[in-house]
Enzyme design. Structure first.
Site, short mmCIF file in Angstrom:
data_model
loop_
_atom_site.label_atom_id
_atom_site.label_comp_id
_atom_site.label_asym_id
_atom_site.label_seq_id
_atom_site.Cartn_x
_atom_site.Cartn_y
_atom_site.Cartn_z
N GLY A 99 8.31 46.08 61.62
CA GLY A 99 7.51 46.22 62.82
C GLY A 99 8.12 47.21 63.79
O GLY A 99 9.24 47.68 63.57
N PRO A 100 7.39 47.50 64.86
CA PRO A 100 7.88 48.48 65.83
C PRO A 100 9.15 47.99 66.53
O PRO A 100 9.44 46.79 66.50
CB PRO A 100 6.74 48.59 66.84
CG PRO A 100 5.58 47.87 66.26
CD PRO A 100 6.09 46.95 65.21
N PRO A 101 9.89 48.90 67.16
CA PRO A 101 11.13 48.51 67.84
C PRO A 101 10.83 47.57 69.01
O PRO A 101 9.76 47.63 69.59
CB PRO A 101 11.68 49.83 68.38
CG PRO A 101 10.90 50.91 67.75
CD PRO A 101 9.62 50.34 67.27
N GLY A 102 11.79 46.72 69.30
CA GLY A 102 11.68 45.86 70.48
C GLY A 102 10.74 44.70 70.32
O GLY A 102 10.29 44.11 71.29
N GLY A 116 11.53 41.95 68.62
CA GLY A 116 12.26 40.71 68.44
C GLY A 116 12.86 40.50 67.06
O GLY A 116 13.28 39.39 66.73
N LYS A 117 12.95 41.53 66.24
CA LYS A 117 13.46 41.35 64.87
C LYS A 117 14.94 40.95 64.88
O LYS A 117 15.34 39.96 64.26
CB LYS A 117 13.27 42.65 64.07
CG LYS A 117 11.80 43.03 63.94
CD LYS A 117 11.60 44.25 63.05
CE LYS A 117 12.19 45.52 63.64
NZ LYS A 117 11.53 45.98 64.87
N THR A 118 15.72 41.73 65.63
CA THR A 118 17.15 41.43 65.71
C THR A 118 17.37 40.07 66.32
O THR A 118 18.19 39.27 65.88
CB THR A 118 17.85 42.48 66.58
OG1 THR A 118 17.46 43.77 66.12
CG2 THR A 118 19.35 42.35 66.51
N SER A 168 -6.68 58.29 59.02
CA SER A 168 -7.48 57.41 59.87
C SER A 168 -8.10 58.12 61.08
O SER A 168 -8.88 57.53 61.80
CB SER A 168 -6.66 56.21 60.32
OG SER A 168 -5.71 56.60 61.26
N LYS A 197 -3.33 49.04 66.40
CA LYS A 197 -4.27 49.99 66.98
C LYS A 197 -5.11 49.32 68.06
O LYS A 197 -5.36 49.88 69.13
CB LYS A 197 -5.17 50.58 65.89
CG LYS A 197 -4.42 51.57 65.01
CD LYS A 197 -5.30 52.05 63.88
CE LYS A 197 -4.58 53.11 63.07
NZ LYS A 197 -5.34 53.46 61.86
#
Ligand code: ADP
Length: 790
Positions: free
Chosen positions: A360-363, A365-367, A683, A726
């Site tokens: 997913g995009p940065p920031g 919550g993955k970390t 797209s 999107k």
């Protein structure tokens, strides 16, 4: 009494004879002679009474004690006795000088000593070119023998150079060679000077060969000596010096300490053996040797690694759920999947299933989720970023032979964790590069594969390390760029970005309290009101995650901290009105992408690594020859889809009421702003077609509509990816209606309810529908009409 000079000596025809046992006297050479046998002493005495001249002839066999005439060679030397010394035991010593070659003609008597009649063999004095060449060659060979190590005194070498008579030269050199008696006798018997030179040359040559082989052996032996012996000698010397200086004790103490540490490290057997072997090598080295410090560093690594150390497993699914909720707002799907994963882990004890991969995009919550997993399992958390890693050696380390070699990042991180069962996050696995420096993917596969990673091999360590207790989690921004071999082993958990509502909640519940605390502040010092927060989200950040938002909050906290330190007593309120005092002018315009409905500009939706985004597509038509100009860093796929868009519009020319030949009379220019950012993907197809149709028909595009979808040549609209991102981006940008491909309807399920409520969705499967939905009738607004009327 003056000694007669040699040339004046007249050699008598009859004289006493001394048989020689194991020597041969050459003419012109002075040699000491030991005389022991009775008959010989008698001969010597007889000679001394006469002219001091004796015949010296060698016995054919040295062991014969009492030789008869037939035991003697026929040819020998006449010699003058220069000195005689009687020794008390009855024997005598004499110094004799050879005079000439003689041949025995007849034995006159045999008792009490031999007496012979002789004939002097004349020396052949003449030199021609050939003898000259033979002589020079002989001198050269002789000199070479000296350089190869034959012990020949310098004056002897000099003398050879000065001898002019060929026969004499041959005698002189023969005398200095290690020849056997019968060989020397051959020289005596070589009456002709040239024969003699040749014979000596043959003998000398043989000697040279022996010398040469000898010197080869010598140098080989010396080589080996230098390697092993020399080192040994030096080391022994050094030891002695060190002992003198009292250094040895220090070294011994260091060795003891290292030994104890190796023991305490509880290494597996194989590793332990390796460590002790290296320690042994170290002990044999002077402490200051460069190699010693390499070994010491290596041992430090072995000692430092957690071979056995583990965090004690504590796991309780309820507590884990609580921890995940405590640390994170929302992310329901993610939490559910993570809890399931942990439950399986709990049951099987070992991680045997696929590796979790957060995409997913940065920031988003993955970390942070990774850290919570570690907390729930009671384990250490470590992470490394794989972004830009091109080289296998970065993962696996360099061999110790490299200067400054170190273990790879995996082992370094494990070392840092200090336990062998941490939660290990591998960030940006989608950014691993492959090029000429090697493929890190293979090494990563080994790390992540439970069948292999119990014996992970690091080039530096040289011994395997067991990674099977590590809980690996990987993260990526894009799924597509993860090497397929790696993707196969992973269970993908998508993180899609937050809505404004979610961001507000996350900020209020987590980010603000966290930052306030981190800056040493409390609620008494500051308050960010909700309107201000929304303004930060809308106008100061444009992101799918909350990373920038957190930065902005941190920036405000820093300023508050400074004011507090400067003596501010009041509680500082950050409001919608004063926010620009804290963060400066706003960076993004919130609201519709375009201010008015315009001709030739359509709003598309894009999916990027950082989440979704809106993008506008502009087209103009200029007089020309049918060129299609595409600008704005468009990728291959996007260019093709632009061509498809043009073909679609051409096929609809009559329906749109435009000149069917427009494409051959004019140049079409399609531009997607933010030109420096590369864009690709199919797209934007329907957006480009809409913008172009708008230009040609002069019908403006409705500004509150955004769209996304792939277009075929005949105008069919195909589904696209990244719908959630999107739609969230459209919502962020203040769009009111979104046109989506029919087949993407199902993807709306995952879009948060509040977003769906605020947006209107239109599902299409043909471009004609898009034109109807997005374009206004032509007549009403007449702005931005293209220069060319078509
Ligand atoms: P990523 O690893 O996806 O780039 P991070 O985990 O570093 O993102 O998140 C950035 C910041 O946002 C962290 O401080 C994190 O705690 C916070 N954060 C992100 N998502 C949430 C959430 N759902 N709830 C609470 N905090 C969050």
């Amino acid at each position: 009494m003056r000694e007669p000079s040699k040339d004046e000596i007249i050699i008598p025809e009859e004289m006493a004879l001394i048989p020689l046992r194991d020597m041969i006297i050459f003419p012109n050479l002075v040699v000491p002679l030991f005389v022991g046998r009775e008959r010989s002493i008698a001969a010597l005495e007889a000679a001394m009474k006469e002219e001091h001249i004796v015949a010296l002839v060698t016995q054919k066999m040295a062991e014969v004690q009492d030789p008869e005439p037939e035991d003697l060679y026929r040819l020998g030397t006449s010699a003058i006795i220069m000195q005689e010394l009687k020794i008390p035991d009855g024997t005598a010593k004499a110094l004799v000088e050879g005079l000439s070659r003689i041949e025995i003609v007849e034995f006159v008597q045999t008792e009490p000593y031999f007496r012979v009649k002789i004939k002097v063999v004349p020396e052949d004095e003449q030199t021609d070119i050939e003898t000259e060449a033979l002589m020079r060659n002989l001198v050269m060979q002789f000199e070479r023998a000296a350089t190869l190590g034959k012990p020949i005194p310098q004056e002897v070498l000099l003398a050879t150079a000065n001898i002019e008579e060929p026969g004499r030269l041959a005698d002189f050199i023969a005398f200095h060679l290690n020849l056997k008696i019968d060989e020397k006798q051959q020289i005596i018997e070589a009456v002709n000077a040239r024969d003699r030179l040749e014979k000596v040359s043959v003998f000398l040559n043989r000697e040279l060969e022996i010398l040469e082989i000898g010197s080869k052996i010598q140098s080989r032996v010396r080589d080996q000596l230098t390697k092993t012996q020399k080192e040994y000698f030096l080391r022994e010397q050094l030891k002695a010096i060190q002992q003198e200086l009292g250094i040895h004790d220090e070294q011994a103490a260091e060795m003891d300490e290292l030994k104890a540490k190796i023991k305490a490290a509880k290494m597996p057997k194989e590793v332990n053996e390796k460590a002790l072997k290296e320690l042994d090598r170290l002990a044999k080295m002077p402490p200051s040797a460069a190699e010693a410090s390499v070994i010491r560093t290596y041992l430090d690594w072995l000692i430092g690694l957690p071979w056995q150390k583990k965090s004690r497993q504590k796991f309780d699914i309820k507590a884990a759920e609580q921890i995940l909720d405590e640390d994170h707002y929302g992310l329901e799907q993610v939490k559910k999947r993570v809890l399931e994963y942990l439950a399986v882990h709990q049951l099987t004890k070992k991680i045997r299933g696929p590796i979790l991969c957060f995409v997913g995009p940065p920031g988003t919550g993955k970390t942070s989720i990774g850290k919570s997993i570690a907390r729930a399992l009671g384990r250490k958390f470590i992470r490394i970023s794989l972004g830009g890693v091109h080289d296998e050696a970065e993962i696996r380390g360099h061999r110790r032979t490299y200067v400054g070699a170190m273990p790879g990042r995996i082992i370094q991180a494990i070392n840092q964790a200090g336990t062998k069962n941490p939660v290990f996050m591998l960030d940006e696995i989608d950014k691993v590069g492959t090029d000429f420096r090697g493929d890190p993917t293979a090494a990563l596969l080994e790390v992540l594969d439970p069948e292999q990673n119990f014996a992970f091999s690091d080039h530096y360590l040289e011994v395997p390390f067991d990674l099977s207790d590590v809980v690996f989690i990987t993260t990526a921004n894009l799924l597509e760029t993860i090497p397929p071999a790696l993707r196969d082993r992973m269970e993908v958990i998508p993180y899609s970005g937050y809505t404004e509502e979610e961001k507000v909640q996350i900020a209020v519940k987590y980010l603000i309290p966290k930052q306030v605390k981190a800056h040493g502040l409390t609620n008494k010092h500051m308050l960010i009101d909700e309107k201000a927060l929304r303004k930060i989200i809308r106008e100061y950040t444009r992101e799918a995650g909350v990373r920038d938002l957190e930065r902005k909050i941190a920036s405000i906290c820093r300023q508050v901290a400074r004011k507090v330190v400067e003596g501010e007593k009041k509680r500082l309120k950050i409001t919608e009105k004063n926010i620009h005092d804290w963060l400066g002018p706003s960076k993004f315009r919130y609201g519709l992408a375009e201010e008015a409905d315009e001709v030739g500009v359509a709003t598309g939706l894009a999916w990027t690594e950082t989440g979704g985004d809106v993008l506008s597509v502009e087209t103009t038509v200029l007089p020309g020859k049918g060129n299609l100009l595409l600008t704005g860093s468009l990728g291959e796929v996007m260019r093709e889809s632009a061509q498809a868009a043009v073909s679609y519009v051409r096929s609809r020319a009559t329906i749109f009421g435009i000149d069917e030949e427009f494409h051959s009379k004019s140049d079409i220019h399609i531009h997607v702003p933010s030109g420096a950012i590369p864009k690709d993907g199919p797209s934007a197809g329907i957006t480009m077609a809409t913008a172009l149709a708008s230009t040609l028909t002069k019908r403006p595009v409705k500004r509150e509509v955004a769209m996304t979808g792939e277009i075929t040549l005949r105008g069919r609209v195909l589904p696209i990816g990244g719908v959630k991102e999107k739609v969230l981006a459209a919502h962020r940008a203040g769009i009111k209606a979104v046109i989506l491909p029919e087949e993407n309807k199902k993807d709306l399920e995952v879009v948060p309810k509040e977003v769906k409520e605020e947006l209107k969705f239109f599902f299409v499967n043909h471009m004609d529908q898009v034109i109807d939905l997005a374009l206004k009738p032509a007549a009403k607004i007449r702005r931005k009409v293209p220069a060319l009327s078509v």
